[in-house]
Write an enzyme that holds these catalytic residues in place. Structure first.
Site, PDB file in Angstrom:
ATOM      1  N   LYS A   1       0.891  -1.168   0.000  1.00  0.00           N
ATOM      2  CA  LYS A   1       0.000   0.000   0.000  1.00  0.00           C
ATOM      3  C   LYS A   1       0.919   1.204   0.000  1.00  0.00           C
ATOM      4  O   LYS A   1       1.423   1.627   1.041  1.00  0.00           O
ATOM      5  CB  LYS A   1      -0.883  -0.010   1.252  1.00  0.00           C
ATOM      6  CG  LYS A   1      -2.241   0.612   1.080  1.00  0.00           C
ATOM      7  CD  LYS A   1      -2.245   2.094   0.837  1.00  0.00           C
ATOM      8  CE  LYS A   1      -1.954   2.944   2.038  1.00  0.00           C
ATOM      9  NZ  LYS A   1      -1.615   4.334   1.683  1.00  0.00           N
TER      10      LYS A   1
ATOM     11  N   GLU B   1       9.612   1.435  10.906  1.00  0.00           N
ATOM     12  CA  GLU B   1      10.620   2.485  10.703  1.00  0.00           C
ATOM     13  C   GLU B   1       9.881   3.807  10.734  1.00  0.00           C
ATOM     14  O   GLU B   1       9.146   4.140   9.815  1.00  0.00           O
ATOM     15  CB  GLU B   1      11.345   2.255   9.383  1.00  0.00           C
ATOM     16  CG  GLU B   1      12.294   1.075   9.511  1.00  0.00           C
ATOM     17  CD  GLU B   1      12.871   0.593   8.201  1.00  0.00           C
ATOM     18  OE1 GLU B   1      12.541   1.162   7.160  1.00  0.00           O
ATOM     19  OE2 GLU B   1      13.632  -0.369   8.251  1.00  0.00           O
TER      20      GLU B   1
ATOM     21  N   CYS C   1      13.760  10.876   6.637  1.00  0.00           N
ATOM     22  CA  CYS C   1      13.600  10.527   8.046  1.00  0.00           C
ATOM     23  C   CYS C   1      14.904  10.680   8.810  1.00  0.00           C
ATOM     24  O   CYS C   1      14.907  10.901  10.005  1.00  0.00           O
ATOM     25  CB  CYS C   1      13.093   9.103   8.169  1.00  0.00           C
ATOM     26  SG  CYS C   1      14.178   7.920   7.374  1.00  0.00           S
TER      27      CYS C   1
ATOM     28  N   GLU D   1       8.938  16.338  15.227  1.00  0.00           N
ATOM     29  CA  GLU D   1       9.447  16.166  13.859  1.00  0.00           C
ATOM     30  C   GLU D   1       8.662  17.085  12.913  1.00  0.00           C
ATOM     31  O   GLU D   1       7.443  17.055  12.889  1.00  0.00           O
ATOM     32  CB  GLU D   1       9.261  14.709  13.417  1.00  0.00           C
ATOM     33  CG  GLU D   1       9.793  14.459  12.013  1.00  0.00           C
ATOM     34  CD  GLU D   1       9.480  13.053  11.496  1.00  0.00           C
ATOM     35  OE1 GLU D   1       8.317  12.633  11.572  1.00  0.00           O
ATOM     36  OE2 GLU D   1      10.411  12.386  11.012  1.00  0.00           O
TER      37      GLU D   1
HETATM   38  N1  LIG Z   1      12.508   5.483   9.938  1.00  0.00           N
HETATM   39  C1  LIG Z   1      12.478   5.424   8.631  1.00  0.00           C
HETATM   40  O1  LIG Z   1      13.145   4.628   8.002  1.00  0.00           O
HETATM   41  C2  LIG Z   1      11.596   6.377   7.856  1.00  0.00           C
HETATM   42  C3  LIG Z   1      11.813   6.527   6.498  1.00  0.00           C
HETATM   43  C4  LIG Z   1      11.033   7.433   5.784  1.00  0.00           C
HETATM   44  C5  LIG Z   1      10.030   8.145   6.417  1.00  0.00           C
HETATM   45  N2  LIG Z   1       9.844   7.986   7.739  1.00  0.00           N
HETATM   46  C6  LIG Z   1       8.800   8.758   8.402  1.00  0.00           C
HETATM   47  O2  LIG Z   1       7.629   8.821   7.603  1.00  0.00           O
HETATM   48  C7  LIG Z   1       6.939  10.028   7.848  1.00  0.00           C
HETATM   49  C8  LIG Z   1       6.587  10.675   6.522  1.00  0.00           C
HETATM   50  O3  LIG Z   1       5.837   9.788   5.735  1.00  0.00           O
HETATM   51  P1  LIG Z   1       4.237   9.823   5.674  1.00  0.00           P
HETATM   52  O4  LIG Z   1       3.738  11.198   5.990  1.00  0.00           O
HETATM   53  O5  LIG Z   1       3.841   9.158   4.406  1.00  0.00           O
HETATM   54  O6  LIG Z   1       3.831   8.896   6.900  1.00  0.00           O
HETATM   55  P2  LIG Z   1       2.376   8.414   7.297  1.00  0.00           P
HETATM   56  O7  LIG Z   1       2.529   7.698   8.581  1.00  0.00           O
HETATM   57  O8  LIG Z   1       1.392   9.525   7.217  1.00  0.00           O
HETATM   58  O9  LIG Z   1       1.949   7.417   6.145  1.00  0.00           O
HETATM   59  C9  LIG Z   1       2.720   6.263   5.826  1.00  0.00           C
HETATM   60  C10 LIG Z   1       1.825   5.225   5.195  1.00  0.00           C
HETATM   61  O10 LIG Z   1       0.888   4.727   6.160  1.00  0.00           O
HETATM   62  C11 LIG Z   1      -0.416   4.753   5.617  1.00  0.00           C
HETATM   63  N3  LIG Z   1      -1.362   4.865   6.729  1.00  0.00           N
HETATM   64  C12 LIG Z   1      -1.761   5.974   7.389  1.00  0.00           C
HETATM   65  N4  LIG Z   1      -2.620   5.646   8.394  1.00  0.00           N
HETATM   66  C13 LIG Z   1      -2.762   4.295   8.375  1.00  0.00           C
HETATM   67  C14 LIG Z   1      -3.511   3.361   9.149  1.00  0.00           C
HETATM   68  N5  LIG Z   1      -4.272   3.750  10.162  1.00  0.00           N
HETATM   69  N6  LIG Z   1      -3.423   2.063   8.825  1.00  0.00           N
HETATM   70  C15 LIG Z   1      -2.645   1.643   7.810  1.00  0.00           C
HETATM   71  N7  LIG Z   1      -1.918   2.478   7.029  1.00  0.00           N
HETATM   72  C16 LIG Z   1      -1.965   3.788   7.316  1.00  0.00           C
HETATM   73  C17 LIG Z   1      -0.386   5.931   4.668  1.00  0.00           C
HETATM   74  O11 LIG Z   1      -1.451   5.889   3.758  1.00  0.00           O
HETATM   75  C18 LIG Z   1       0.980   5.745   4.029  1.00  0.00           C
HETATM   76  O12 LIG Z   1       0.958   4.755   3.024  1.00  0.00           O
HETATM   77  C19 LIG Z   1       7.855  10.843   8.710  1.00  0.00           C
HETATM   78  O13 LIG Z   1       7.449  10.748  10.045  1.00  0.00           O
HETATM   79  C20 LIG Z   1       9.206  10.174   8.537  1.00  0.00           C
HETATM   80  O14 LIG Z   1      10.118  10.348   9.586  1.00  0.00           O
HETATM   81  C21 LIG Z   1      10.592   7.111   8.471  1.00  0.00           C
HETATM   82  O1  LIG Z   2      13.647   8.807   4.708  1.00  0.00           O
HETATM   83  C1  LIG Z   2      14.265   7.873   5.175  1.00  0.00           C
HETATM   84  C2  LIG Z   2      15.331   7.210   4.517  1.00  0.00           C
HETATM   85  C3  LIG Z   2      15.494   5.892   4.694  1.00  0.00           C
HETATM   86  C4  LIG Z   2      16.517   5.199   4.015  1.00  0.00           C
HETATM   87  C5  LIG Z   2      16.551   3.853   3.932  1.00  0.00           C
HETATM   88  O2  LIG Z   2      15.607   3.067   4.374  1.00  0.00           O
HETATM   89  C6  LIG Z   2      17.667   3.196   3.299  1.00  0.00           C
HETATM   90  O3  LIG Z   2      18.639   3.846   2.899  1.00  0.00           O
HETATM   91  O4  LIG Z   2      17.625   1.974   3.198  1.00  0.00           O
END
Ligand SMILES: NC(=O)c1ccc[n+]([C@@H]2O[C@H](COP(=O)([O-])OP(=O)(O)OC[C@H]3O[C@@H](n4cnc5c(N)ncnc54)[C@H](O)[C@@H]3O)[C@@H](O)[C@H]2O)c1
Ligand SMILES: O=C/C=C/C=C(\O)C(=O)O
Length: 486
Positions: free
Chosen positions: A178, A254, A288, A390
């Site tokens: 998804k 993550e 992230c 964040e």
């Molecule tokens: N730690 C990591 O590796 C990493 C990497 C990239 C992004 N991030 C984090 O992601 C965030 C940005 O991405 P975003 O805004 O798309 O995140 P988000 O949590 O809003 O959405 C992520 C995904 O989850 C889905 N989703 C939302 N609510 C849901 C639910 N109740 N059940 C199932 N699925 C659901 C969304 O549709 C989307 O596909 C930031 O907080 C960033 O730090 C973390």
């Molecule tokens: O935004 C977050 C970046 C994540 C990076 C990875 O998961 C990767 O380099 O494998």
């Protein structure tokens, strides 16, 4: 106009309900095309296809055959590089120069690296003594976990999705992905690649939609999903954990970060400026691992700040195809509202806006896009919300510090624990500090330098579990101990 359908059992299908939502390009808010929104019926069809494929031709392949297929997928992504690039840049607005160096090559590499790493990993074996003196052999045996739900975000869409799909398939699972509602394109395109490479129908499925009461929720609550791997916000991670608790399904999380940069006076200041610029501003700050809190040792504070301001002033905002541009818009107008809220909050909380802080005038053609200025603040107190929450935008706060102990405490004083970047030419200090940081990833004199054999993931509220290299094995497989009495 493009149209984004689900990819279920090797075919592109529309939603039975006819429900769609709009995919818009954040460069100018132009319409890319409608995206079909999955209801329970489509999600169920995708999970069923994935479950059936486990027992079909996919389940009968040897590890070597799977590796060969996944290598083909990687090669085919590279052959269709320009199409993936175009799709990713339209969805996100990011500069081509960035997507062509980070997103698309890593999308391909994720299929190669993990299939090879996992194929070469041994299983455990213990010989034991028994009272009859003949002994027994214990052999670890790994089997695929089953249908894996992959829920991915919008910031690095292809990279982050394949970082999970690669190891999941390498381990013999099947997946239902998804992708974020903001960025459906490259995940959809990957379906074509899977078919072209001969990956059996049902192994890779895609359903589109939102989270609550939409595809995300339907998928994570589906009883035939064996495990859920998620990248996104911490609060979303909590909702998914609750869904996963029913039926005791495993999760890999993550999540968010509020990552510190630690800049010591003994660093190479130009290296530190270059690295901190990237860590705060690349991908419009939507990484992230990005640095939103920068701590600089007092003797070089003024110099570092003024060099950062000079470099920010040089950032070139522009369309993805503009060769000089290295800074695109945020992913959506909705996300810009969130980032702008924090820009305003920073002022209310007493920040000095060193540079940026607003919405740029991009001219008539682009002013409807999700543009925002790269921003640096100073002067906030350590408990300001802008320091603790964040933001996920192109901004950082820079604060002086006096001692190593002080900066370690400041850097660790956060609910998050994903990454940090330490800048010093003193290697003993680098190791000493890195060992004390409460994070999953500590970079020294670098940032986002990735060896795919290593662990990836966050401490504290930044996540649960580790993926990358062999670390995903625990999550993507079921381990059985076979005890053979001799
Ligand atoms: N730690 C990591 O590796 C990493 C990497 C990239 C992004 N991030 C984090 O992601 C965030 C940005 O991405 P975003 O805004 O798309 O995140 P988000 O949590 O809003 O959405 C992520 C995904 O989850 C889905 N989703 C939302 N609510 C849901 C639910 N109740 N059940 C199932 N699925 C659901 C969304 O549709 C989307 O596909 C930031 O907080 C960033 O730090 C973390
Ligand atoms: O935004 C977050 C970046 C994540 C990076 C990875 O998961 C990767 O380099 O494998």
């Amino acid at each position: 106009m493009k149209e984004f359908k689900h990819f279920i059992n090797g075919e592109y299908v529309a939603s039975a309900s006819g429900k769609t939502f709009e995919n818009r390009c954040p460069v100018d808010n132009s319409l890319i095309g409608p995206v079909h929104e999955a209801g329970e019926a489509e999600v169920d069809a995708a999970v069923r296809a994935a479950k059936a494929a486990l027992k079909g031709p996919w389940g009968k392949l040897t590890q070597a055959q799977r590796t060969e297929l996944l290598n083909k997928v990687a090669d085919r992504i590279n052959e269709r590089f320009d199409e993936f690039l175009e799709a990713e840049c339209l969805d996100t607005g990011k500069p081509r120069s960035i997507a062509s160096h980070i997103d698309i090559p890593r999308g391909a590499a994720n299929f190669k690296a993990f299939s090879e790493t996992l194929a070469n990993h041994p299983t455990e074996g213990f010989r034991m003594d028994t009272p009859d003196g003949k002994g027994a052999l214990n052999v670890g045996h790994r089997t695929p976990k089953g249908v894996i739900a992959v829920i991915s975000p919008w910031n690095l869409p292809l990279l982050l999705m394949t970082f999970k799909v690669g190891p999941a398939l390498a381990c013999g699972n099947t997946v239902v992905v998804k992708p974020s509602e903001e960025t459906p394109a490259t995940t959809t395109l990957l379906g074509e690649v899977m078919n072209e490479c001969g990956v059996p129908a049902g192994v890779f499925n895609v359903v589109h939609g939102f989270g609550p009461n939409s595809a995300g929720e339907f998928l994570t609550t589906h009883k035939d999903v064996a495990a859920i791997t998620f990248t996104g916000e911490t609060r979303t991670g909590e909702a998914i954990m609750r869904a996963a608790s029913v039926g005791l399904r495993n999760i890999s999380m993550e999540c968010g970060g509020k990552n510190p940069g630690l800049v010591f006076a003994d660093c190479d200041i130009e290296k530190a400026v270059e690295g901190t610029m990237r860590s705060a501003f690349v991908n419009c700050g939507q990484v992230c691992l990005g640095t939103e809190r920068v701590y600089v040792e007092r003797p070089i504070f003024e110099k570092f700040l003024s060099r950062m301001k000079e470099e920010v002033a040089k950032l070139k905002l522009g369309r993805p195809e503009d060769k000089d541009a290295n800074f695109g818009p945020l992913v959506s107008l909705e996300h810009r509202e969130k980032v702008k809220y924090y820009y305003d909050l920073a002022r209310e909380e007493g920040a000095t806006v060193e540079i940026g802080g607003g919405i740029p005038d991009m001219g008539a053609e682009l002013n409807d896009g999700a543009w925002i200025e790269p921003t640096i603040w100073t002067g906030l107190s350590d408990d300001a919300r802008v320091i603790r929450e964040e933001i996920f935008g192109p901004c950082c706060h820079i604060r002086p510090f006096d001692t190593e102990e002080e900066v370690i405490e400041l850097a660790n004083d956060t609910d998050y624990g994903l990454a940090c970047a330490i800048w010093t030419e003193n290697s003993a200090r680098a190791v000493r500090v890195a060992e004390q940081m409460e994070v999953g990833l500590a970079w020294v004199n670098s940032w986002f330098l990735r060896d795919l054999r290593t662990s990836f993931g966050g401490a504290k509220q930044s996540g649960i579990g580790r993926e990358g290299g062999v670390h995903g094995l625990e999550f993507y497989t079921e381990t059985k101990n076979i005890c053979i009495k001799l």
